[in-house]
Design a protein around this motif. Structure first.
Motif, PDB file in Angstrom:
ATOM      1  N   ASP A  25      -4.680  -2.410 -20.254  1.00  0.00           N
ATOM      2  CA  ASP A  25      -3.472  -2.750 -20.999  1.00  0.00           C
ATOM      3  C   ASP A  25      -2.322  -1.824 -20.618  1.00  0.00           C
ATOM      4  O   ASP A  25      -2.516  -0.796 -19.976  1.00  0.00           O
ATOM      5  CB  ASP A  25      -3.740  -2.717 -22.507  1.00  0.00           C
ATOM      6  CG  ASP A  25      -4.320  -1.392 -22.985  1.00  0.00           C
ATOM      7  OD1 ASP A  25      -4.790  -0.598 -22.143  1.00  0.00           O
ATOM      8  OD2 ASP A  25      -4.311  -1.139 -24.200  1.00  0.00           O
ATOM      9  N   GLU A  76      -1.071 -11.192  -9.704  1.00  0.00           N
ATOM     10  CA  GLU A  76      -0.651 -11.459 -11.084  1.00  0.00           C
ATOM     11  C   GLU A  76      -1.109 -12.849 -11.533  1.00  0.00           C
ATOM     12  O   GLU A  76      -1.572 -13.026 -12.663  1.00  0.00           O
ATOM     13  CB  GLU A  76       0.873 -11.345 -11.195  1.00  0.00           C
ATOM     14  CG  GLU A  76       1.380 -11.497 -12.614  1.00  0.00           C
ATOM     15  CD  GLU A  76       2.867 -11.205 -12.746  1.00  0.00           C
ATOM     16  OE1 GLU A  76       3.371 -11.180 -13.884  1.00  0.00           O
ATOM     17  OE2 GLU A  76       3.533 -10.996 -11.708  1.00  0.00           O
ATOM     18  N   GLY A  97      -3.875 -13.569 -14.514  1.00  0.00           N
ATOM     19  CA  GLY A  97      -3.533 -14.440 -15.633  1.00  0.00           C
ATOM     20  C   GLY A  97      -4.561 -15.535 -15.835  1.00  0.00           C
ATOM     21  O   GLY A  97      -4.920 -15.866 -16.976  1.00  0.00           O
ATOM     22  N   ARG A 133      -7.783 -13.923 -17.382  1.00  0.00           N
ATOM     23  CA  ARG A 133      -7.568 -13.576 -18.791  1.00  0.00           C
ATOM     24  C   ARG A 133      -7.554 -14.832 -19.661  1.00  0.00           C
ATOM     25  O   ARG A 133      -8.122 -14.861 -20.757  1.00  0.00           O
ATOM     26  CB  ARG A 133      -6.265 -12.789 -18.961  1.00  0.00           C
ATOM     27  CG  ARG A 133      -6.298 -11.386 -18.358  1.00  0.00           C
ATOM     28  CD  ARG A 133      -5.134 -10.533 -18.879  1.00  0.00           C
ATOM     29  NE  ARG A 133      -3.843 -11.146 -18.607  1.00  0.00           N
ATOM     30  CZ  ARG A 133      -3.100 -10.920 -17.533  1.00  0.00           C
ATOM     31  NH1 ARG A 133      -3.538 -10.085 -16.596  1.00  0.00           N
ATOM     32  NH2 ARG A 133      -1.925 -11.503 -17.381  1.00  0.00           N
ATOM     33  N   SER A 134      -6.920 -15.904 -19.182  1.00  0.00           N
ATOM     34  CA  SER A 134      -6.883 -17.167 -19.932  1.00  0.00           C
ATOM     35  C   SER A 134      -8.275 -17.756 -20.083  1.00  0.00           C
ATOM     36  O   SER A 134      -8.634 -18.266 -21.158  1.00  0.00           O
ATOM     37  CB  SER A 134      -5.974 -18.175 -19.219  1.00  0.00           C
ATOM     38  OG  SER A 134      -4.636 -17.752 -19.247  1.00  0.00           O
ATOM     39  N   LYS A 136     -10.079 -15.800 -22.792  1.00  0.00           N
ATOM     40  CA  LYS A 136      -9.554 -16.164 -24.111  1.00  0.00           C
ATOM     41  C   LYS A 136     -10.080 -17.524 -24.558  1.00  0.00           C
ATOM     42  O   LYS A 136     -10.487 -17.703 -25.716  1.00  0.00           O
ATOM     43  CB  LYS A 136      -8.023 -16.173 -24.082  1.00  0.00           C
ATOM     44  CG  LYS A 136      -7.380 -14.800 -24.002  1.00  0.00           C
ATOM     45  CD  LYS A 136      -5.863 -14.914 -23.926  1.00  0.00           C
ATOM     46  CE  LYS A 136      -5.226 -13.537 -23.777  1.00  0.00           C
ATOM     47  NZ  LYS A 136      -3.745 -13.631 -23.619  1.00  0.00           N
ATOM     48  N   SER A 156      -6.753  -6.763 -22.042  1.00  0.00           N
ATOM     49  CA  SER A 156      -6.031  -6.472 -20.802  1.00  0.00           C
ATOM     50  C   SER A 156      -4.720  -7.243 -20.689  1.00  0.00           C
ATOM     51  O   SER A 156      -4.575  -8.349 -21.210  1.00  0.00           O
ATOM     52  CB  SER A 156      -6.918  -6.818 -19.605  1.00  0.00           C
ATOM     53  OG  SER A 156      -6.179  -6.836 -18.404  1.00  0.00           O
ATOM     54  N   SER A 157      -3.768  -6.616 -19.961  1.00  0.00           N
ATOM     55  CA  SER A 157      -2.539  -7.299 -19.577  1.00  0.00           C
ATOM     56  C   SER A 157      -2.341  -7.224 -18.070  1.00  0.00           C
ATOM     57  O   SER A 157      -1.287  -7.582 -17.565  1.00  0.00           O
ATOM     58  CB  SER A 157      -1.333  -6.637 -20.263  1.00  0.00           C
ATOM     59  OG  SER A 157      -1.474  -6.621 -21.656  1.00  0.00           O
ATOM     60  N   SER A 158      -3.351  -6.772 -17.360  1.00  0.00           N
ATOM     61  CA  SER A 158      -3.195  -6.434 -15.945  1.00  0.00           C
ATOM     62  C   SER A 158      -4.329  -7.008 -15.099  1.00  0.00           C
ATOM     63  O   SER A 158      -5.087  -7.869 -15.541  1.00  0.00           O
ATOM     64  CB  SER A 158      -3.158  -4.915 -15.780  1.00  0.00           C
ATOM     65  OG  SER A 158      -4.456  -4.368 -16.017  1.00  0.00           O
TER      66      SER A 158
END
Length: 392
Positions: free
Chosen positions: A184, A298, A302, A305-306, A309, A317-319
Motif C-alpha cells: 500500500d 500498473e 489492477g 487486485r480486482s 476483490k 495493496s495499491s501497487s
C-alpha cells in the motif's frame, strides 16, 4: 550464544515453520527454474523486467567494452574507492531530483547507517509501524528517542507530534512510499501537510519499492505527487525496478557532507565496483525509456487486485506488490506449494518478517507478464480460494 542455544533456536524455527534457507535458482525473463520445473516468478522485485532483459544486458556489455570501468574498487569511498563512475552516477541522479546524491552499496547499508547519525538527544523519530528492518536498526542505533505510529494513521501521528513537540528541537517522520509487505501507499501528501503545519518536522521517505515504478522517468512516488522539494530525505534502491545494484540517498548539500563524515557503512565499506556504478547510470537511462513497462505493470496489478476483490479477499495493496494474507505459517507454506503446482513460484512470508498471524503469499508482479500470464494467475487464484475453503 552457546551451541545448545543455537541448536534449540533452529529446532524451534523448524517446528513452527519459520526456518529459512538459501537456494540457488536459475532465472530467465519472468521465469525461474525450480527443481527442474520452469515456473513464473512471483517472488522477484524486478518490477519492470529490466534486470532480466537479455537485450538490455547485451546493450550494456557493448557499452562496457568501450569503457575502462574496473571490476573492483579495492577501497572505501573516502580512500581510493571513489571513481569517475561513482561521481557520474551521483551527478546524474542529483540533476534528475534537484537534490544532492550519495551512493551506497545497498539500501540496508544506507538506511541503517544514515538514521544512526541523523538522530540525537534533541531528535524524536516517529516511524510508521511497518517500516523496513534496516530503518528500525538505524533508529535503534542512533540513541535518539523514537516511537511508532499506527500504520498510515495520520491522526495517531499528529497526536504524538502535539504531545512531544515542545520536548524536542526536531521530529523526523519515517515511512516507506510503497510498503514492501502490504503493497500500500503511504499518505505522503498528508505527511507534507503535517510538515507545513509543524515547522520542526522533517520527512524521511524510503522509495525502495516505488523508485522506477512511479512518476516521470520512474523517479518515484514523491515525484508523481509533485512533492520532491518538500521531502527532506529520500532513499532509492537500484536492485529492484532499476535492475542494477546499490542504493542512493537524496538530501541537501550540507547533509550529504555530514553523512560522508559520519555514516559508518559508507566510511568503512569497500565501495561498489566502478562497473556497477556505470551500470547504475546506464539503467537510469533505461528507466527514463520504460514508460510503457510502467503502464503495463500498473494495468496487470489492477487486474490482479480486482480478481482478488471479486473473490472476496481483503485487498490491502495499491501497487504491484499484492499480498494474500492466509494468517498462519502453515497455511502460507501450503499456499506456496499450491501455486508451485500450478506453475507459479510464490514464497511464503512468515513471522518475523510480518507480525504473528499475518503470514502471507506475496505476489510480486513484473511488467514482463503479459495478458495471458495475468489471466492464468487469476484463474489459479480462483482455484486457491477453493483450496483455502476446503482446507479449513
Amino acid at each position: 550464544m552457546t551451541d545448545q542455544m543455537i541448536s534449540a533456536f533452529l529446532a524451534s524455527c523448524k517446528a513452527n515453520g519459520s526456518l529459512r534457507s538459501v537456494n540457488p535458482h536459475r532465472q530467465n525473463d519472468i521465469y525461474i527454474d525450480y527443481n527442474g520445473e520452469k515456473l513464473i516468478n512471483l517472488s522477484s522485485n524486478d518490477y519492470l523486467n529490466l534486470g532480466h532483459d537479455l537485450t538490455i544486458r547485451q546493450e550494456f556489455l557493448a557499452f562496457l567494452s568501450a569503457s575502462d570501468a574496473l571490476f573492483s574498487s579495492t577501497s572505501s569511498r573516502l580512500l581510493t574507492g571513489t571513481f569517475a563512475e561513482h561521481s557520474l552516477f551521483e551527478e546524474k541522479a542529483s540533476k534528475l531530483f534537484h537534490k544532492s546524491c550519495l551512493m551506497f552499496n545497498s539500501g540496508f547499508d544506507a538506511n541503517s547507517g544514515i538514521l544512526q547519525v541523523l538522530g540525537g538527544k534533541e531528535t524524536l523519530f516517529l516511524a510508521d509501524k511497518l517500516i523496513h528492518a534496516s530503518m528500525i536498526d538505524g533508529i535503534k542505533g542512533s540513541g535518539a528517542k523514537f516511537m511508532r505510529f499506527a500504520h498510515n494513521d495520520i491522526e495517531h501521528l499528529e497526536t504524538l507530534i502535539v504531545k512531544y513537540q515542545e520536548k524536542f528541537k526536531e521530529i523526523i517522520i519515517i515511512t516507506e512510499a510503497v510498503f514492501s509487505m502490504d503493497g500500500d501507499f503511504a499518505p505522503l501528501n498528508k505527511l507534507v501537510l503535517l510538515k507545513e503545519k509543524y515547522p520542526l518536522i522533517k520527512l524521511y521517505v524510503d522509495e525502495a519499492h516505488s523508485f522506477g515504478v512511479y512518476g516521470k522517468s520512474g523517479l518515484g512516488l514523491c515525484c508523481k505527487l509533485n512533492i520532491l522539494d518538500k521531502v527532506d530525505y529520500i532513499l532509492c534502491t537500484l536492485g529492484k525496478a532499476a535492475g542494477s545494484c546499490g542504493a542512493f540517498f537524496l538530501c541537501d548539500a550540507m547533509t550529504k557532507e555530514y553523512l560522508m563524515n559520519t555514516v559508518r557503512p559508507f566510511i568503512f565499506t569497500t565501495s561498489l565496483p566502478p562497473v556497477n556504478a556505470l551500470h547504475a547510470s546506464f539503467m537510469l537511462n533505461k528507466l527514463n525509456e520504460a514508460e510503457k513497462r510502467r503502464e503495463s505493470l500498473e494495468k496487470a496489478a489492477g487486474q490482479v487486485r480486482s480478481c482478488l476483490k471479486d473473490l472476496g479477499f481483503n485487498v490491502i495493496s495499491s501497487s504491484q506488490i499484492i499480498p494474500i494474507v492466509v494468517n498462519t505459517n502453515e497455511a502460507a507454506v501450503k499456499g506456496s506449494e499450491f501455486f508451485k503446482e500450478h506453475g507459479f513460484f510464490v514464497l511464503p512470508i512468515r513471522h518475523p518478517t510480518v507480525p504473528v498471524g499475518q503470514a502471507r503469499l506475496r505476489l510480486s508482479l513484473s511488467a514482463g507478464m503479459d495478458e495471458t500470464v495475468i489471466e492464468k494467475l487469476c484463474a489459479v487464484i480462483e482455484k486457491f480460494k477453493d483450496f483455502l475453503e476446503k482446507d479449513k
